[in-house]
Scaffold this active site. Structure first.
Site, mmCIF file in Angstrom:
data_model
loop_
_atom_site.group_PDB
_atom_site.id
_atom_site.type_symbol
_atom_site.label_atom_id
_atom_site.label_comp_id
_atom_site.label_asym_id
_atom_site.label_seq_id
_atom_site.Cartn_x
_atom_site.Cartn_y
_atom_site.Cartn_z
ATOM 1 N N ASP A 178 -3.205 8.178 7.657
ATOM 2 C CA ASP A 178 -4.155 7.308 8.351
ATOM 3 C C ASP A 178 -3.398 6.452 9.353
ATOM 4 O O ASP A 178 -2.223 6.715 9.635
ATOM 5 C CB ASP A 178 -4.979 6.477 7.355
ATOM 6 C CG ASP A 178 -4.147 5.437 6.610
ATOM 7 O OD1 ASP A 178 -2.992 5.174 7.005
ATOM 8 O OD2 ASP A 178 -4.649 4.871 5.618
ATOM 9 N N HIS A 221 -0.397 4.870 7.140
ATOM 10 C CA HIS A 221 0.295 5.428 5.976
ATOM 11 C C HIS A 221 0.687 6.890 6.131
ATOM 12 O O HIS A 221 -0.015 7.650 6.791
ATOM 13 C CB HIS A 221 -0.596 5.270 4.734
ATOM 14 C CG HIS A 221 -0.977 3.856 4.486
ATOM 15 N ND1 HIS A 221 -2.221 3.358 4.816
ATOM 16 C CD2 HIS A 221 -0.274 2.826 3.976
ATOM 17 C CE1 HIS A 221 -2.267 2.069 4.502
ATOM 18 N NE2 HIS A 221 -1.092 1.726 3.995
ATOM 19 N N SER A 244 0.807 -1.223 0.000
ATOM 20 C CA SER A 244 0.000 0.000 0.000
ATOM 21 C C SER A 244 0.837 1.269 0.000
ATOM 22 O O SER A 244 0.325 2.329 -0.347
ATOM 23 C CB SER A 244 -0.923 0.014 1.220
ATOM 24 O OG SER A 244 -0.175 -0.146 2.414
#
Ligand SMILES: *[C@@H]1O[C@H](CO)[C@@H](O)[C@H](O)[C@H]1NC(C)=O
Ligand SMILES: *[C@@H]1O[C@H](CO)[C@@H](O)[C@H](O)[C@H]1NC(C)=O
Ligand SMILES: *[C@@H]1O[C@H](CO)[C@@H](O)[C@H](O)[C@H]1NC(C)=O
Length: 376
Positions: free
Chosen positions: A341, A344, A36
């Site tokens: 978040d 991340h 991610s």
């Protein structure tokens, strides 16, 4: 003896591939693999994936505030690396590509990265990963079936690259994958998260050995497919993510997880050195994401960060108890947050990381930096 014959085999492979991919002019193609931290929308194409970010407030600082699937308020590190190399942003996700896009003049490469994936094929596919990635609606999740496609594993990403390479080779007159192509890889965090939170009885050293063996196999597969220039990003101090700090009564970093990240980097450094001595025409730059990030966490103000503990978007303690969603809290001064978040970095932090990878000294990137890699 067995060792010696392997060296001979790998040398033969290097030579064979170098001959097949003859030199081509023009800018290097960029291929991005990983999780991610580099995903630019791959998982939008996996209907059953819970590791998704294609909904607000993600993308709030992207052009037109579009949630693209990036786990960020705007661009991520893959975008900034591509930008420094002259592109608008990262090449598009493989799953969005038609073969005809490979014929386009502005074809610049492909991004295969998939949120939740890891070095191990099992990573991102267990119920443990579902604990990590809830749906924004907080609807109860059905138990994952083994056939559900939650992530594209690194093994599959490399298979996808092989199909791209075949297609490019079939298109006459197009730039091919050459020794000049750049391979950016950012992966490993999810393997470490899942190992740590599974309370596995496998000893740490043994687990790391199996993880690095997997990394070695992936890299050798890429080398067999013609990859020669690797820009590799190791694992950041993931024990300092808001999602991990909430497990610590004083909201501090989880040092055991950080120790895993440090050990991972050391092992990866040794692996890259070994591979490059076995196959002489490999060039690599290894970014020490741990050093880069801990440096900012310990001394944030010179980098314009005022908040390095809490996430900008999320809910609960440190906004670290749930993923960013339309219903989550959202901070205003996003450029002052290290974390977008619960896992991340913000766009600002990703930009800083990419600039450091490109221009950083040996404290942060070895044996050369990404700028030197691109020139090599
Ligand atoms: C390339 O060719 C394969 C068939 O070998 C196909 O499945 C794949 O989706 C193609 N697309 C791209 C973008 O490479
Ligand atoms: C691991 O141990 C912790 C603390 O004992 C516990 O809270 C957690 O549920 C365990 N996780 C798993 C996957 O068993
Ligand atoms: C620092 O943060 C402020 C927001 O508080 C922002 O306006 C400014 O552009 C940032 N400066 C840099 C150099 O990123």
């Amino acid at each position: 003896m067995a060792n010696k014959s392997w060296v001979v085999v790998s040398l033969v492979l290097c030579v064979a591939v170098a001959v097949v991919s003859s030199s081509d002019p023009g800018a290097p193609l960029i291929f991005v693999l990983g999780d991610s931290t580099a995903d630019v929308g791959t998982n939008n194409f996996l209907p059953t994936s819970t590791a998704r970010a294609n909904f607000p407030h993600n993308g709030i600082d992207f052009p037109s505030s579009k949630p693209t699937g990036r786990f960020s308020n705007g661009l991520n590190s893959a975008d900034f690396l591509a930008q420094i190399l002259g592109l608008r942003r990262s090449p598009p996700p493989f799953l969005s590509l038609k073969v005809k896009s490979l014929r386009k003049k502005r074809f610049s490469g492909v991004n295969f990265a998939s949120g939740g994936s890891g070095l191990l094929d099992i990573t991102g596919k267990t119920s443990l990963s579902l604990m990590k990635f809830g749906t924004p609606e907080k609807t109860p999740l059905a138990a994952p079936s083994i056939n559900q496609k939650n992530v594209v594993s690194l093994t599959e990403q490399i298979q996808q690259f092989a199909t791209v390479k075949r297609n490019l080779t079939a298109i006459k007159g197009r730039r091919k994958v050459t020794k000049k192509s750049l391979f950016f890889i950012s992966i490993g965090s999810n393997d470490l998260f899942e190992y740590y939170h599974s309370n596995s009885s496998i000893p740490k050293e043994e687990f790391l050995t199996s993880l690095l063996l997997a990394y070695e196999n992936h890299l050798k597969n890429l080398i067999d497919l013609g990859a020669r220039k690797f820009g590799i990003i190791s694992v950041a101090p993931i024990g300092c993510c808001p999602s991990q700090r909430i497990h610590n009564t004083a909201s501090g970093c989880l040092e055991d997880l950080n120790d895993l990240a440090v050990a991972f980097h050391g092992r990866l450094d040794a692996l890259m050195f070994k591979l490059s001595s076995e196959c002489k025409d490999i060039k690599y730059a290894l970014g020490n994401a741990f050093e880069m990030t801990i440096n900012v966490i310990q001394n944030p103000l010179p980098f314009n960060f005022t908040q390095v503990d809490a996430a900008c978007c999320g809910a609960g303690k440190l906004n670290g108890e749930s993923f960013c969603s339309p219903y989550a809290n959202l901070c205003l001064n996003r450029d002052n947050y290290l974390f977008w978040d619960l896992y991340h970095p913000t766009q600002a932090a990703s930009k800083l990381a990419a600039v450091t990878l490109f221009n950083g000294g040996p404290q942060f990137v070895t044996p050369i930096n990404f700028a030197q890699l691109a020139m090599a």
